[in-house]
Enzyme design. Structure first.
Site, PDB file in Angstrom:
ATOM      1  N   ASN A  60     -39.477  48.239  84.698  1.00  0.00           N
ATOM      2  CA  ASN A  60     -40.201  48.991  83.261  1.00  0.00           C
ATOM      3  C   ASN A  60     -40.851  47.847  82.566  1.00  0.00           C
ATOM      4  OD1 ASN A  60     -38.480  51.378  83.737  1.00  0.00           O
ATOM      5  ND2 ASN A  60     -36.821  50.369  83.022  1.00  0.00           N
TER       6      ASN A  60
ATOM      7  N   GLN B  23     -39.300  49.201  78.576  1.00  0.00           N
ATOM      8  CA  GLN B  23     -38.649  47.996  78.649  1.00  0.00           C
ATOM      9  C   GLN B  23     -37.810  47.641  77.400  1.00  0.00           C
ATOM     10  OE1 GLN B  23     -41.499  45.069  79.823  1.00  0.00           O
ATOM     11  NE2 GLN B  23     -39.933  43.316  79.853  1.00  0.00           N
TER      12      GLN B  23
ATOM     13  N   HIS C 122     -38.133  41.785  84.824  1.00  0.00           N
ATOM     14  CA  HIS C 122     -36.948  42.222  85.861  1.00  0.00           C
ATOM     15  C   HIS C 122     -37.055  43.090  86.642  1.00  0.00           C
ATOM     16  CE1 HIS C 122     -36.110  43.927  81.707  1.00  0.00           C
ATOM     17  NE2 HIS C 122     -35.703  44.945  82.586  1.00  0.00           N
ATOM     18  N   LEU C 123     -36.739  43.148  87.747  1.00  0.00           N
ATOM     19  CA  LEU C 123     -36.719  44.428  88.769  1.00  0.00           C
ATOM     20  C   LEU C 123     -35.122  44.964  88.773  1.00  0.00           C
ATOM     21  CD1 LEU C 123     -38.849  41.997  89.685  1.00  0.00           C
ATOM     22  CD2 LEU C 123     -38.542  43.151  92.135  1.00  0.00           C
TER      23      LEU C 123
HETATM   24  P1  5GP Z   1     -35.040  47.335  80.974  1.00  0.00           P
HETATM   25  O1  5GP Z   1     -34.590  48.563  79.798  1.00  0.00           O
HETATM   26  O2  5GP Z   1     -35.748  46.364  79.798  1.00  0.00           O
HETATM   27  O3  5GP Z   1     -35.754  47.939  81.976  1.00  0.00           O
HETATM   28  O4  5GP Z   1     -33.654  46.920  81.468  1.00  0.00           O
HETATM   29  C1  5GP Z   1     -32.728  46.058  80.737  1.00  0.00           C
HETATM   30  C2  5GP Z   1     -31.577  46.038  81.513  1.00  0.00           C
HETATM   31  O5  5GP Z   1     -30.537  45.161  80.890  1.00  0.00           O
HETATM   32  C3  5GP Z   1     -30.771  47.310  81.063  1.00  0.00           C
HETATM   33  O6  5GP Z   1     -30.440  48.128  82.467  1.00  0.00           O
HETATM   34  C4  5GP Z   1     -29.471  46.859  80.335  1.00  0.00           C
HETATM   35  O7  5GP Z   1     -28.420  47.561  80.833  1.00  0.00           O
HETATM   36  C5  5GP Z   1     -29.365  45.484  80.870  1.00  0.00           C
HETATM   37  N1  5GP Z   1     -28.658  44.628  79.931  1.00  0.00           N
HETATM   38  C6  5GP Z   1     -28.910  44.498  78.631  1.00  0.00           C
HETATM   39  N2  5GP Z   1     -28.260  43.547  78.069  1.00  0.00           N
HETATM   40  C7  5GP Z   1     -27.314  42.996  79.090  1.00  0.00           C
HETATM   41  C8  5GP Z   1     -26.453  41.873  79.266  1.00  0.00           C
HETATM   42  O8  5GP Z   1     -26.188  41.370  78.533  1.00  0.00           O
HETATM   43  N3  5GP Z   1     -26.060  41.354  80.659  1.00  0.00           N
HETATM   44  C9  5GP Z   1     -26.476  42.376  81.721  1.00  0.00           C
HETATM   45  N4  5GP Z   1     -25.856  42.164  82.988  1.00  0.00           N
HETATM   46  N5  5GP Z   1     -27.258  43.255  81.769  1.00  0.00           N
HETATM   47  C10 5GP Z   1     -27.756  43.536  80.274  1.00  0.00           C
END
Ligand code: 5GP
Ligand code: ZN
Length: 114
Positions: free
Chosen positions: A87, A94, A100-101
């Site tokens: 994302n 995002q 991140h992947l």
């Molecule tokens: P994005 O939405 O940016 O593509 O993905 C971010 C991801 O990070 C989400 O799937 C969310 O659940 C995960 N995430 C957010 N905060 C934390 C955290 O404190 N620890 C872990 N392990 N994952 C997190």
């Protein structure tokens, strides 16, 4: 390291995470809100905000992240397949500004994404 970045804090160990793989360049850990039976995040240990910020000088690192994600998937019993998602930016959904992947598996994925 970006001091106010959540994933940099996970790299540093100041925020805990369930780590499943790491080497000098990358870290793979379980997503805290899994969207599939297997939902892991693969990140670069060096802070890169998003794919928008990645340049040609990051090509080897990006390849490493992808190759290691495939290696983790092979070890995770995802023989029926999986999905890798990056994302990017607000329209890409995002929410954490550290590249991140997502590795999602263990169920059938639909297309197109929402
Ligand atoms: P994005 O939405 O940016 O593509 O993905 C971010 C991801 O990070 C989400 O799937 C969310 O659940 C995960 N995430 C957010 N905060 C934390 C955290 O404190 N620890 C872990 N392990 N994952 C997190
Ligand atoms: Zn970061």
């Amino acid at each position: 390291m970006s001091s106010d970045c959540l994933f940099c804090k996970i790299v540093a160990g100041s925020i805990p995470a369930k780590r499943v793989y790491e080497d000098e360049l990358c870290l793979c850990f379980a997503d805290i809100h899994p969207q599939a039976p297997t939902h892991l995040l693969m990140i670069s240990k060096r802070h890169i905000g998003s794919l928008v910020e990645a340049g040609a000088e990051d090509a080897a690192l990006l390849g490493h992240l992808l190759a290691k994600t495939a290696e983790v998937a092979r070890g995770a019993g995802l023989e029926r397949g999986y999905r890798v998602v990056i994302n990017t930016g607000p329209n890409g959904g995002q929410t954490v500004d550290h590249l991140h992947l997502h590795l999602l598996g263990g169920r059938h994925m639909t297309w197109p994404p929402g």
